[in-house]
Each structure stands twice: as C-alpha cells, then as structure tokens.
Design a protein around this motif. Sequence first.
Motif, PDB file in Angstrom:
ATOM      1  N   UNK A  16       0.822  -1.211   0.000  1.00  0.00           N
ATOM      2  CA  UNK A  16       0.000   0.000   0.000  1.00  0.00           C
ATOM      3  C   UNK A  16       0.859   1.266   0.000  1.00  0.00           C
ATOM      4  N   UNK A  17       1.985   1.217   0.717  1.00  0.00           N
ATOM      5  CA  UNK A  17       2.834   2.403   0.838  1.00  0.00           C
ATOM      6  C   UNK A  17       3.624   2.699  -0.433  1.00  0.00           C
ATOM      7  N   UNK A  18       3.509   1.851  -1.431  1.00  0.00           N
ATOM      8  CA  UNK A  18       4.092   2.178  -2.732  1.00  0.00           C
ATOM      9  C   UNK A  18       3.310   3.304  -3.400  1.00  0.00           C
ATOM     10  N   UNK A  19       2.083   3.525  -2.924  1.00  0.00           N
ATOM     11  CA  UNK A  19       1.224   4.567  -3.479  1.00  0.00           C
ATOM     12  C   UNK A  19       1.403   5.859  -2.681  1.00  0.00           C
ATOM     13  N   UNK A  20       1.699   6.947  -3.394  1.00  0.00           N
ATOM     14  CA  UNK A  20       1.946   8.238  -2.740  1.00  0.00           C
ATOM     15  C   UNK A  20       0.762   8.676  -1.891  1.00  0.00           C
ATOM     16  N   UNK A 259       7.766   2.829   5.881  1.00  0.00           N
ATOM     17  CA  UNK A 259       7.417   1.418   6.078  1.00  0.00           C
ATOM     18  C   UNK A 259       8.175   0.843   7.270  1.00  0.00           C
ATOM     19  N   UNK A 260       9.465   1.164   7.359  1.00  0.00           N
ATOM     20  CA  UNK A 260      10.295   0.713   8.492  1.00  0.00           C
ATOM     21  C   UNK A 260       9.770   1.267   9.817  1.00  0.00           C
ATOM     22  N   UNK A 261       9.430   2.557   9.829  1.00  0.00           N
ATOM     23  CA  UNK A 261       8.939   3.185  11.061  1.00  0.00           C
ATOM     24  C   UNK A 261       7.650   2.526  11.546  1.00  0.00           C
TER      25      UNK A 261
END
Length: 355
Positions: A16-20, A259-261
């Motif tokens: 999902x986080x691939x999307x701005x 994503x890491x956070x």
Amino acid sequence: MPATQTKKSLHKRHDDLAQANKQLEVLSGGIFADGELPTFAKKIKETNQFPLRPKKLEILQINVGYMCNQVCEHCHVDAGPDRKEIMTWETMEQCLEVIKNTGAHTLDLTGGAPEMNPNFRRFVEEASKAGIKDFIVRSNLTIIRANKKYYDLPEFFKKHNVHVVSSMPHWTRGKTDKQRGEGVFDKSIKALQELNAVGYGMPDSDLRLDLVYNPNGAYLPSDQAGMEKDFKKALMEDFGIQFHNLFAITNLPIARFLDYLIASENYEDYMYQLVEAYNPAAVANVMCTNTISISWDGWLYDCDFNQMLDLKVNSKVKHISEYNEDVLNDRNIIISQHCYGCTAGAGSSCQGTVA
C-alpha cells in the motif's frame, strides 16, 4: 530488518505504501489529524513563514530513473533492480535545453543509480558542455564495482569534472551492510579507493568527492562537523581513503523509511522527535526554496521528496516540456508533515545541514 531480507521494492511487492496517496494519508492522519502534533503548515504559520516561497533558483535536480543495483532499507525513492522507470533520451533533450538556459548554477543527477540509465554517459557529456558551475552525480559507489561496464566510471567522472556525492552510511562494515545490503561496505571501500586513485577527494584536488550519511534507525543525525572528523579519521586509518565533506541527512518519513517506522512501531516517536527538534532558522534555507526537482518522466517538483509523494509544483508550469523559470519562481511551495525532516535541528537537505 536488514536490507538483505528486503529483496524487492514496495512497488514490486504491491505494498500500500508504494502509493503516494497512502503515504500522505499516514502523514496527515493519526497524531496530526487529532491535533496531538501540529501540522507543518500550522508550525510555520507560528513563525510567520507561511506560505513557503522560492528564492533564486540555484539547483536543478534531475532524477534519471528509479532503477538501482541496491535495495536499501531506508530508500526514500523505493529504488531497486525491479524498478523500470527510466528517463528517455527525448526527456533528457528537454532537460538539456533547460540546462543551457537556466539561471541555476548546480546540476544534480540522481536516481536510483543514475549510472544505470542507458543514456547516462551521453547525457553527462552533453550537459557538461553547458557550463554549469557544479555538476553533481549522486553515486551509491557499489555501481562502480557492479559490472565491468562500470569499472571506468572514475575516469569518466574525472574527464567531465563531475562532482561525486556518494552514499556511505558508516565507516564500519556492520552498520553499512545492515542499511545497504550484504557486501556493500567492501564494494564501497574499493570504489572510494579507485576514486582516490584518479585524484578524487584529495585535499588540494578540484575533483570533489563528498560522502552522505543518514542514520541507521529511527533517530536524528549527530552533529555533521563532528561526524565528518570521525569518518575522515576512520577511513584514512583503516583504508587510506580521503574525501572532502560529509553531508548528514535526516531520514524523511516516506517510502521505505516510513514502512520501516510503521513496522518497527517507531512512527509516532519519530514524528515527535522531528516536531520537537523543529528549527525555524532551518526553514529559510530548506532545499525546496532554491531547487527544482525533475522526475524521470519530466514532471516538476519542489524537491526530491515531494517527487516521491507525487506532489507536483503549484504552478501553471508542471512539466519540463513547458519549463519557464520566471513562472516557476512565482509559486507557493507544497508542504506536508514530511517537511519536518528538513527543518529538525540543524536542518537537512541534499547538501547536508542548512542552519
């Protein structure tokens, strides 16, 4: 999570986080939506710095593609071998026209690994004729050792008087490989030695070699000047390597670092750190005030980070094909909560601290 375990980009994993827009939802929601922390817009209003406006354009930063030979843990570009977005020669020609006529004094080529663009060398050769004062290529170093076709890059850079700015998370193998991937440290050291061998990084050399440090985890960078001394001492003692300057850059909460956070349950704590370290003096010199960022497909952004969030410039002119510096200079800069990363402590930009 070590970089060696993250073989694919967020984009390739259909995360999902691939999307701005999903990243922007995170940055605008939660602790900012409920007022627990002030939005960046509210914060700079308190110091009478809203709206943020550009100053004289100094830097054209061009991302020639997201393809990279590494998949680094904190990459804000979400670059990797599986990213196929590459600037075409047609778009490069449009960039060259702008470079020839711009008032900017610095050209900054980035990626991914910019050297992986099949037209990279041709573009550098043509751009170097434009008389730009400072011509930067941001290299991850390992690309120089990735394949025989790249082995002559140090000589190529020297021929065109390219200013090499290179990623180097730490002077130790463990910390570098944790962030960048197994084997990255040894290849980076070899590449730095080869750059030194042709004259890069020497104290009296005009062949500029600078290193970029960004923290390994959910914390802010230490003092840039102090870290530079430590880096220089360790790299010289252990490997005989010299370089000119170290740029300490804050990790911005976007793409793979976001994503890491979230995965490590550090997101809220990190945003608190950024907000608490807010420095109004840094706002005046953030890179979006003197930079235009150009994406691989020619769209224009206030900075490299806004490019990754698909926040195009707030201007009638939005693409390199219709570039007009006067029109672009009369715009408000687009902001969101990630901007706290550039205004925390001594501030942060692609050229290091700003305050």
